[in-house]
Scaffold this motif. Structure first.
Motif, mmCIF file in Angstrom:
data_model
loop_
_atom_site.group_PDB
_atom_site.id
_atom_site.type_symbol
_atom_site.label_atom_id
_atom_site.label_comp_id
_atom_site.label_asym_id
_atom_site.label_seq_id
_atom_site.Cartn_x
_atom_site.Cartn_y
_atom_site.Cartn_z
ATOM 1 N N LEU A 190 0.820 -1.212 0.000
ATOM 2 C CA LEU A 190 0.000 0.000 0.000
ATOM 3 C C LEU A 190 0.856 1.265 0.000
ATOM 4 C CD1 LEU A 190 -2.822 -0.999 2.497
ATOM 5 C CD2 LEU A 190 -2.998 -0.760 0.023
ATOM 6 N N GLY A 191 1.907 1.262 0.799
ATOM 7 C CA GLY A 191 2.776 2.440 0.857
ATOM 8 C C GLY A 191 3.464 2.719 -0.459
ATOM 9 N N SER A 192 3.958 1.683 -1.111
ATOM 10 C CA SER A 192 4.630 1.913 -2.386
ATOM 11 C C SER A 192 3.633 2.294 -3.478
ATOM 12 C CB SER A 192 5.441 0.687 -2.800
ATOM 13 O OG SER A 192 4.595 -0.426 -2.989
ATOM 14 N N GLY A 193 2.415 1.765 -3.410
ATOM 15 C CA GLY A 193 1.389 2.163 -4.374
ATOM 16 C C GLY A 193 0.976 3.610 -4.203
ATOM 17 N N ILE A 194 0.796 4.033 -2.966
ATOM 18 C CA ILE A 194 0.447 5.430 -2.705
ATOM 19 C C ILE A 194 1.593 6.337 -3.107
ATOM 20 C CG2 ILE A 194 0.019 7.084 -0.838
ATOM 21 C CD1 ILE A 194 -1.627 4.835 0.511
ATOM 22 N N ASN A 195 2.818 5.933 -2.813
ATOM 23 C CA ASN A 195 3.988 6.725 -3.192
ATOM 24 C C ASN A 195 4.094 6.853 -4.708
ATOM 25 O OD1 ASN A 195 6.297 8.197 -2.858
ATOM 26 N ND2 ASN A 195 7.616 6.417 -2.613
ATOM 27 N N LEU A 196 3.760 5.786 -5.425
ATOM 28 C CA LEU A 196 3.809 5.818 -6.881
ATOM 29 C C LEU A 196 2.794 6.799 -7.448
ATOM 30 C CD1 LEU A 196 4.946 4.501 -9.485
ATOM 31 C CD2 LEU A 196 3.113 2.833 -9.308
ATOM 32 N N ILE A 197 1.624 6.870 -6.847
ATOM 33 C CA ILE A 197 0.551 7.715 -7.366
ATOM 34 C C ILE A 197 0.696 9.163 -6.909
ATOM 35 C CG2 ILE A 197 -1.938 8.109 -7.284
ATOM 36 C CD1 ILE A 197 -2.226 5.039 -7.010
ATOM 37 N N VAL A 198 0.999 9.376 -5.637
ATOM 38 C CA VAL A 198 0.904 10.706 -5.042
ATOM 39 C C VAL A 198 2.210 11.502 -5.078
ATOM 40 C CG1 VAL A 198 0.374 11.911 -2.876
ATOM 41 C CG2 VAL A 198 -0.968 9.939 -3.557
ATOM 42 N N ALA A 199 3.336 10.824 -5.006
ATOM 43 C CA ALA A 199 4.613 11.534 -4.868
ATOM 44 C C ALA A 199 4.888 12.414 -6.086
ATOM 45 C CB ALA A 199 5.754 10.536 -4.691
ATOM 46 N N ASP A 200 5.469 13.548 -5.806
ATOM 47 C CA ASP A 200 5.823 14.497 -6.866
ATOM 48 C C ASP A 200 7.210 14.135 -7.381
ATOM 49 O OD1 ASP A 200 5.774 16.650 -8.561
ATOM 50 O OD2 ASP A 200 6.478 18.058 -7.039
ATOM 51 N N GLN A 201 7.247 13.407 -8.495
ATOM 52 C CA GLN A 201 8.514 12.950 -9.038
ATOM 53 C C GLN A 201 9.144 14.050 -9.881
ATOM 54 O OE1 GLN A 201 5.674 11.028 -9.877
ATOM 55 N NE2 GLN A 201 5.917 9.256 -8.575
ATOM 56 N N ALA A 202 10.420 14.264 -9.647
ATOM 57 C CA ALA A 202 11.139 15.290 -10.390
ATOM 58 C C ALA A 202 11.777 14.729 -11.657
ATOM 59 C CB ALA A 202 12.217 15.899 -9.499
ATOM 60 N N SER A 203 11.979 13.430 -11.697
ATOM 61 C CA SER A 203 12.666 12.858 -12.859
ATOM 62 C C SER A 203 12.049 11.518 -13.238
ATOM 63 C CB SER A 203 14.148 12.662 -12.543
ATOM 64 O OG SER A 203 14.297 11.668 -11.549
ATOM 65 N N ASP A 204 12.396 11.063 -14.420
ATOM 66 C CA ASP A 204 11.933 9.759 -14.874
ATOM 67 C C ASP A 204 12.584 8.634 -14.076
ATOM 68 O OD1 ASP A 204 10.255 10.822 -16.790
ATOM 69 O OD2 ASP A 204 11.786 10.765 -18.365
ATOM 70 N N PHE A 205 13.804 8.839 -13.609
ATOM 71 C CA PHE A 205 14.475 7.828 -12.806
ATOM 72 C C PHE A 205 13.711 7.567 -11.515
ATOM 73 C CE2 PHE A 205 17.622 6.620 -9.564
ATOM 74 C CZ PHE A 205 18.033 5.418 -10.106
ATOM 75 N N ALA A 206 13.229 8.619 -10.871
ATOM 76 C CA ALA A 206 12.457 8.452 -9.640
ATOM 77 C C ALA A 206 11.161 7.697 -9.920
ATOM 78 C CB ALA A 206 12.159 9.814 -9.025
ATOM 79 N N LYS A 207 10.514 7.986 -11.030
ATOM 80 C CA LYS A 207 9.294 7.257 -11.397
ATOM 81 C C LYS A 207 9.593 5.773 -11.583
ATOM 82 C CE LYS A 207 7.286 11.176 -13.805
ATOM 83 N NZ LYS A 207 6.868 11.716 -15.101
ATOM 84 N N CYS A 208 10.718 5.454 -12.223
ATOM 85 C CA CYS A 208 11.093 4.057 -12.437
ATOM 86 C C CYS A 208 11.392 3.351 -11.117
ATOM 87 C CB CYS A 208 12.301 3.965 -13.350
ATOM 88 S SG CYS A 208 11.948 4.441 -15.047
ATOM 89 N N VAL A 209 12.047 4.045 -10.205
ATOM 90 C CA VAL A 209 12.353 3.455 -8.897
ATOM 91 C C VAL A 209 11.060 3.192 -8.124
ATOM 92 C CG1 VAL A 209 13.422 3.909 -6.651
ATOM 93 C CG2 VAL A 209 14.660 4.411 -8.753
ATOM 94 N N TYR A 210 10.128 4.145 -8.130
ATOM 95 C CA TYR A 210 8.855 3.946 -7.430
ATOM 96 C C TYR A 210 8.055 2.807 -8.058
ATOM 97 C CZ TYR A 210 9.686 8.373 -5.039
ATOM 98 O OH TYR A 210 10.204 9.371 -4.277
ATOM 99 N N LEU A 211 8.085 2.692 -9.370
ATOM 100 C CA LEU A 211 7.391 1.597 -10.042
ATOM 101 C C LEU A 211 8.045 0.259 -9.703
ATOM 102 C CD1 LEU A 211 5.236 0.600 -12.020
ATOM 103 C CD2 LEU A 211 6.892 0.972 -13.855
ATOM 104 N N LEU A 212 9.372 0.225 -9.674
ATOM 105 C CA LEU A 212 10.077 -0.997 -9.324
ATOM 106 C C LEU A 212 9.758 -1.428 -7.892
ATOM 107 C CD1 LEU A 212 12.145 -3.113 -10.251
ATOM 108 C CD2 LEU A 212 13.906 -1.642 -9.309
ATOM 109 N N LEU A 213 9.727 -0.477 -6.960
ATOM 110 C CA LEU A 213 9.356 -0.802 -5.579
ATOM 111 C C LEU A 213 7.937 -1.349 -5.506
ATOM 112 C CD1 LEU A 213 10.877 2.121 -3.489
ATOM 113 C CD2 LEU A 213 11.518 -0.282 -3.435
#
Length: 60
Positions: A11-34
């Motif tokens: 749940l935490g990683s899903g919420i982080n993937l949706i809500v977090a303000d990602q500054a880069s594509d790398f951060a989006k990939c890391v959140y998706l991987l988690l």
């Protein structure tokens, strides 16, 4: 206890993937991987996940 911890991680990683303000594509990939790792761990190691896999196998 293990089921609750894995569910909270999922749940935490899903919420982080949706809500977090990602500054880069790398951060989006890391959140998706988690999120994918949490999903795989939940499916393999929890009773509900094993039941879901069994239902999917029986459906065929």
């Amino acid at each position: 206890m293990k089921d609750i911890i894995l569910l909270l991680f999922l749940l935490g990683s899903g919420i982080n993937l949706i809500v977090a303000d990602q500054a880069s594509d790398f951060a989006k990939c890391v959140y998706l991987l988690l999120f994918l790792v949490a999903n795989a761990l939940w499916t393999v190691f929890t009773k509900q996940g094993k039941r879901l896999v069994k239902l999917m196998e029986d459906y065929n």
